[in-house]
Design an enzyme around this catalytic site. Sequence first.
Site, PDB file in Angstrom:
ATOM      1  N   THR A 163       0.904  -1.141   0.000  1.00  0.00           N
ATOM      2  CA  THR A 163       0.000   0.000   0.000  1.00  0.00           C
ATOM      3  C   THR A 163       0.938   1.185   0.000  1.00  0.00           C
ATOM      4  O   THR A 163       2.103   1.023   0.324  1.00  0.00           O
ATOM      5  CB  THR A 163      -0.848  -0.009   1.289  1.00  0.00           C
ATOM      6  OG1 THR A 163      -1.906  -0.960   1.143  1.00  0.00           O
ATOM      7  CG2 THR A 163      -1.484   1.325   1.602  1.00  0.00           C
ATOM      8  N   GLY A 208      -0.586  -3.009   5.732  1.00  0.00           N
ATOM      9  CA  GLY A 208      -0.487  -4.325   6.353  1.00  0.00           C
ATOM     10  C   GLY A 208      -1.743  -5.132   6.119  1.00  0.00           C
ATOM     11  O   GLY A 208      -2.515  -4.842   5.203  1.00  0.00           O
TER      12      GLY A 208
HETATM   13  N1  ASP Z   1      -3.715  -2.709   3.959  1.00  0.00           N
HETATM   14  C1  ASP Z   1      -3.872  -3.019   2.570  1.00  0.00           C
HETATM   15  C2  ASP Z   1      -5.173  -3.737   2.355  1.00  0.00           C
HETATM   16  O1  ASP Z   1      -5.530  -4.547   3.178  1.00  0.00           O
HETATM   17  C3  ASP Z   1      -2.779  -3.861   2.024  1.00  0.00           C
HETATM   18  C4  ASP Z   1      -1.411  -3.485   2.479  1.00  0.00           C
HETATM   19  O2  ASP Z   1      -1.192  -2.473   3.082  1.00  0.00           O
HETATM   20  O3  ASP Z   1      -0.482  -4.252   2.226  1.00  0.00           O
HETATM   21  O4  ASP Z   1      -5.806  -3.540   1.344  1.00  0.00           O
END
Ligand code: ASP
Length: 319
Positions: free
Chosen positions: A186, A238
């Site tokens: 992200t 995350g």
């Molecule tokens: N938090 C993001 C999501 O769940 C993915 C990420 O940050 O890696 O879409």
Amino acid sequence: MKPVIAIHGGAGTITRAALNADQEQDYLDALDYVLLGGQSILEKGGSALDAVTEAVLRLEDCPLFNAGKGAVFTHAGTHELDASIMDGRTLAAGAVACVKSLRNPIRAARAVMENGRHVLLVGEGAEAFARQAELETVPSDYYFTVARHDQWLRALADGASNLLDHDAQSRMTETAPIDPDTKMGTVGAVALDAQGNLAAATSTGGVTDKRVGRVGDSPLIGAGCYANNRTAAVSCTGSGEMFIRMLAAYDVSAMMEYRGLSLDEACRAVVMDKLPTIEGRGGLIAVDAQGNVRLTFNTEGMYRGHAYAGGPRQTAIYR
Ligand code: ASP
């Protein structure tokens, strides 16, 4: 108090052994370019909102990160993008989720915020709103990158259930410092400007092989993004489901406001103490009204950087 910007490009497991110095340098250079965009706005007296918007735009346009170009694939082999932005001065916020044709979802989030009527628009309604606002649309193959496509094919071959726990060492074909098969990635930015205003922005393609229609924490105000001049600006990355359940970004602000914790104490409590109790993996970046910065993560690495106005730009990947 000095204006400052911090950015992240996702957190996860390290594949350092498989990398050469050039590949690592590509990521550090990209992060530096993103920081430069936000830093120069702040140095000219620009707003925190403009600085985080510019930084996230650059991250969305960079194919190395999971947002905009380079976004991950859904189970159906499509792309669905989420983004959000918040103004710490007014608590105004805007977000879009499940958009499929916008080059820069963060622009749409900002337009939703500035329009003021709603906070979150999803799917077709969000796209129609963006078209009315004359934001740039792209064909779906715009988001395509070979690396993300390969990652999706591996996810399909593995079956979704064993992906979160897989061993990075078994994936020596990677070309990224952080293993993309941990499904995480992200982008985000937080900033404090010369007027003392805070802002936060977050954008993502979500997680690889996600169900069509799945929405993570990134476009949810309070979960993956939050800003309040009284406390802090926060952007998360995350395992989104856990960040939603913990209201991670707002929790940092709440602990500062209600319990008088420092930025450092609040970030550590959320990322190191609370999220792990439900197996929440990832990290967050945060800046407070005094210009303190924290880039806290419980994974092996997080693409990250920060820069004060007039100061050196600092970027890092590993712990
Ligand atoms: N938090 C993001 C999501 O769940 C993915 C990420 O940050 O890696 O879409």
